[in-house]
Scaffold this motif. Structure first.
Motif, PDB file in Angstrom:
ATOM      1  N   ASN A 348     -20.318  15.721   1.584  1.00  0.00           N
ATOM      2  CA  ASN A 348     -21.629  16.147   1.076  1.00  0.00           C
ATOM      3  C   ASN A 348     -21.758  17.665   0.943  1.00  0.00           C
ATOM      4  O   ASN A 348     -22.799  18.152   0.528  1.00  0.00           O
ATOM      5  CB  ASN A 348     -22.746  15.657   2.020  1.00  0.00           C
ATOM      6  N   ALA A 351     -22.624  19.251  -2.618  1.00  0.00           N
ATOM      7  CA  ALA A 351     -23.986  18.889  -3.028  1.00  0.00           C
ATOM      8  C   ALA A 351     -25.017  19.619  -2.177  1.00  0.00           C
ATOM      9  O   ALA A 351     -26.042  20.082  -2.678  1.00  0.00           O
ATOM     10  CB  ALA A 351     -24.181  17.376  -2.926  1.00  0.00           C
ATOM     11  N   THR A 355     -27.850  22.311  -3.374  1.00  0.00           N
ATOM     12  CA  THR A 355     -29.255  22.173  -2.961  1.00  0.00           C
ATOM     13  C   THR A 355     -29.764  23.458  -2.326  1.00  0.00           C
ATOM     14  O   THR A 355     -30.856  23.936  -2.646  1.00  0.00           O
ATOM     15  CB  THR A 355     -29.400  21.012  -1.956  1.00  0.00           C
ATOM     16  N   TRP A 373     -36.464  20.905  -7.087  1.00  0.00           N
ATOM     17  CA  TRP A 373     -35.295  21.015  -7.954  1.00  0.00           C
ATOM     18  C   TRP A 373     -34.012  21.105  -7.139  1.00  0.00           C
ATOM     19  O   TRP A 373     -32.951  20.628  -7.581  1.00  0.00           O
ATOM     20  CB  TRP A 373     -35.438  22.222  -8.879  1.00  0.00           C
ATOM     21  N   LEU A 376     -33.173  17.570  -6.330  1.00  0.00           N
ATOM     22  CA  LEU A 376     -32.760  16.857  -7.537  1.00  0.00           C
ATOM     23  C   LEU A 376     -31.346  17.251  -7.953  1.00  0.00           C
ATOM     24  O   LEU A 376     -30.494  16.392  -8.229  1.00  0.00           O
ATOM     25  CB  LEU A 376     -33.748  17.136  -8.677  1.00  0.00           C
ATOM     26  N   PHE A 377     -31.083  18.551  -8.000  1.00  0.00           N
ATOM     27  CA  PHE A 377     -29.752  19.021  -8.387  1.00  0.00           C
ATOM     28  C   PHE A 377     -28.705  18.547  -7.385  1.00  0.00           C
ATOM     29  O   PHE A 377     -27.579  18.182  -7.764  1.00  0.00           O
ATOM     30  CB  PHE A 377     -29.723  20.544  -8.489  1.00  0.00           C
ATOM     31  N   VAL A 379     -28.816  15.812  -5.464  1.00  0.00           N
ATOM     32  CA  VAL A 379     -28.594  14.372  -5.641  1.00  0.00           C
ATOM     33  C   VAL A 379     -27.724  14.110  -6.862  1.00  0.00           C
ATOM     34  O   VAL A 379     -26.801  13.281  -6.821  1.00  0.00           O
ATOM     35  CB  VAL A 379     -29.940  13.627  -5.764  1.00  0.00           C
ATOM     36  N   ILE A 380     -27.984  14.832  -7.959  1.00  0.00           N
ATOM     37  CA  ILE A 380     -27.165  14.670  -9.174  1.00  0.00           C
ATOM     38  C   ILE A 380     -25.711  15.047  -8.881  1.00  0.00           C
ATOM     39  O   ILE A 380     -24.775  14.334  -9.277  1.00  0.00           O
ATOM     40  CB  ILE A 380     -27.733  15.531 -10.319  1.00  0.00           C
ATOM     41  N   CYS A 381     -25.536  16.146  -8.179  1.00  0.00           N
ATOM     42  CA  CYS A 381     -24.183  16.589  -7.808  1.00  0.00           C
ATOM     43  C   CYS A 381     -23.483  15.543  -6.945  1.00  0.00           C
ATOM     44  O   CYS A 381     -22.310  15.231  -7.135  1.00  0.00           O
ATOM     45  CB  CYS A 381     -24.257  17.922  -7.078  1.00  0.00           C
ATOM     46  N   LEU A 383     -24.153  12.274  -6.818  1.00  0.00           N
ATOM     47  CA  LEU A 383     -23.872  11.071  -7.611  1.00  0.00           C
ATOM     48  C   LEU A 383     -22.620  11.249  -8.469  1.00  0.00           C
ATOM     49  O   LEU A 383     -21.769  10.364  -8.567  1.00  0.00           O
ATOM     50  CB  LEU A 383     -25.078  10.736  -8.488  1.00  0.00           C
ATOM     51  N   ILE A 384     -22.504  12.424  -9.096  1.00  0.00           N
ATOM     52  CA  ILE A 384     -21.342  12.690  -9.951  1.00  0.00           C
ATOM     53  C   ILE A 384     -20.059  12.724  -9.117  1.00  0.00           C
ATOM     54  O   ILE A 384     -19.018  12.175  -9.511  1.00  0.00           O
ATOM     55  CB  ILE A 384     -21.524  14.008 -10.722  1.00  0.00           C
ATOM     56  N   SER A 385     -20.121  13.341  -7.957  1.00  0.00           N
ATOM     57  CA  SER A 385     -18.922  13.452  -7.117  1.00  0.00           C
ATOM     58  C   SER A 385     -18.489  12.107  -6.555  1.00  0.00           C
ATOM     59  O   SER A 385     -17.307  11.934  -6.183  1.00  0.00           O
ATOM     60  CB  SER A 385     -19.189  14.419  -5.960  1.00  0.00           C
TER      61      SER A 385
END
Length: 390
Positions: A348, A351, A355, A373, A376-377, A379-381, A383-385
Motif C-alpha cells: 500500500n 498509494a 494520498t 481528493w 480518491l487518488f 484508492v485509484i492508485c 486499484l490500478i496496482s
C-alpha cells in the motif's frame, strides 16, 4: 460516576483544554467574519459564539461518555471561510435557512449510513496517509512560527523535548505552561484586567428559505464540511484504533446544527486537528481512558460558550505564533504515528504516498477539499496496482 472518577487523569484533562484553546484561538476570527458577512450585529455575534460553544460542548461530552471514546466535535472552519465570502447577497434570516438546510443534509447522510459505508471501504494506510497530510502543515507551523518569534517557540520546543524525555504524559501541559508564562512575562501587567467578564445572550432568528441560496451556498457548505472535516475526523478515530460507529456521530452533528442554527450554530462536525490531540498517546497511554479528554473538552467548550465575549477576549491575548506552535508540538506524535502506519505495508506504500502528497498539496477541484481528493487518488492508485496482468 465512579468509573469516570477512576479514569480521570491530568493529562487527559489538559488534552481537552488544549483542544478547546486551539479550536477557539486558531479560527474564531473566521467565525467573526462569517457572522459579519451574514449581517450579524455585535450581540448576534456573541450568540454565534455561545451557540457554537454549547453545541460542541454537548456533543463532545455526551458522545464521548456514551461511546467511551474521545469524540471531539468542532465548528466547520472551512465552512465559515466559505460563508464569509458567500453570504453578502442574502438576508440574515435566509442565511439561517442555509445553515438549517446544510444540517438536514448532514443528518440524512448519517441516518442513511452512507458515510459510514464509504469510509469502511478506505484502507487504513490511506486513511493514515490522508490524516498525516492534513496535520503536516501544523508540524511545519512550529518552525514557521519560530521565524517570527524565535524565543517563544524555542522555549516551547525545548520544554517539549525535555518533558517528553522525563514526564511524557505531561509534555503538552508543560509546553502550554511555558508558552503562557512567557507571554504573560512579556505583556503589560494590567493586560488581564482589560478582559470583560460578562455573560452574553442568545439571539433566535427564524429561518427563511431562498432556493438559490440553499443550492448555491447550502450544498457547498455541506460538501466542504463533509470532505474537509468529517472525513479527516473519522480517519483520526480509525488511526487511533477506535471503531466508534460513524453514522450516529454524523447524525448527531447534523441534528445539533439544525437545532442551533437559528442561534448562530452554522455547522457542527467531527474534529480532526483537536481530535488528534485527544486520541494520541500524549493524552493517555491507555486508549480506554482517553474518553476523559472528550468529557474535558465538552466542559471547557460549554464554559467558553457561557462566557461568550470574555473567552474571545481572553484568547486574543495569546499571539498567533504561540497557538500555532502549541498545535504543531501537540500533534508531532500523531503525525509520526500516521506516517509510520501509512508507509509500513509495501503493498500500500505507493498509494499511501500519493494520498499523502495530494492532501499536503492543498489541491481543490470544484470547491472540494484536498482530503477528499487525496483519498480518491490513493484508492485509484491502489486499484490500478492490484490489477493482475495475464
Amino acid at each position: 460516576m465512579l468509573r469516570i472518577l477512576n479514569d480521570v487523569s491530568l493529562s487527559a484533562l489538559v488534552a481537552g483544554f488544549v483542544a478547546v484553546l486551539i479550536g477557539f484561538a486558531s479560527s474564531v476570527a473566521i467565525v467573526f467574519q462569517a457572522a459579519q458577512a451574514a449581517g450579524a450585529d455585535s450581540n448576534t455575534i456573541v450568540s454565534w459564539i455561545m451557540a457554537l460553544g454549547f453545541g460542541m460542548g454537548a456533543t463532545c461530552f455526551f458522545l464521548s461518555l456514551w461511546y467511551r471514546s474521545p469524540v471531539i466535535t468542532a465548528w466547520s472552519t472551512p465552512g465559515a471561510a466559505l460563508l464569509a465570502t458567500s453570504l453578502g447577497t442574502i438576508s440574515y434570516a435566509e442565511a439561517i435557512g442555509v445553515f438549517v438546510f446544510a444540517g438536514i443534509l448532514t443528518l440524512l447522510t448519517g441516518v442513511s449510513g452512507l458515510f459510514d459505508k464509504v469510509m469502511r471501504l478506505v484502507p487504513l494506510p490511506l486513511a493514515c496517509a490522508m490524516l498525516a497530510g492534513v496535520l503536516f502543515k501544523f508540524g511545519l507551523s512550529i518552525f514557521d512560527s519560530m521565524m517570527s518569534d524565535v524565543f517563544l517557540v524555542g522555549i516551547m520546543l525545548i520544554t517539549y523535548l525535555v518533558s517528553k524525555r522525563l514526564v511524557p504524559r505531561y509534555a503538552v501541559l508543560f509546553v502550554l505552561v511555558s508558552g503562557v508564562a512567557f507571554v504573560l512575562a512579556k505583556s503589560d501587567a494590567q493586560l488581564m484586567s482589560t478582559i470583560p467578564f460578562a455573560l452574553g445572550s442568545l439571539v433566535w432568528v427564524w429561518p427563511e428559505w431562498n432556493i438559490g441560496a440553499l443550492i448555491g451556498i447550502g450544498i457547498p457548505l455541506y460538501i466542504v464540511t463533509m470532505t474537509s472535516q468529517n472525513i479527516p475526523g473519522v480517519a483520526v478515530m480509525r488511526s487511533s484504533g477506535y471503531q466508534t460507529p460513524v453514522s450516529p456521530l454524523i447524525s448527531w452533528t447534523g441534528l445539533t446544527s439544525i437545532m442551533l442554527a437559528p442561534l448562530g450554530g452554522f455547522a457542527f462536525n467531527l474534529a480532526a486537528i483537536t481530535a488528534a490531540i485527544c486520541s494520541g498517546d500524549e493524552c493517555h497511554k491507555d486508549p480506554k481512558r482517553r474518553y476523559i479528554a472528550g468529557l474535558s473538552a465538552g466542559v471547557f467548550y460549554g464554559l467558553a460558550g457561557l462566557a461568550g465575549t470574555s473567552v474571545v477576549a481572553l484568547f486574543s491575548i495569546f499571539p498567533a505564533t504561540m497557538i500555532a506552535a502549541l498545535a504543531g508540538i501537540a500533534l508531532l506524535g500523531t503525525i509520526g504515528m500516521n506516517l509510520k502506519n501509512a508507509m509500513a505495508d509495501d503493498s500500500n506504500r505507493e498509494a499511501a504516498l500519493v494520498t499523502f502528497l495530494v492532501t499536503v498539496s492543498g489541491v481543490s477541484f470544484g470547491g472540494i477539499a484536498s482530503a477528499f481528493w487525496g483519498i480518491l487518488f490513493g484508492v485509484i492508485c491502489l486499484l490500478i496496482s492490484n490489477i493482475r496482468l495475464k
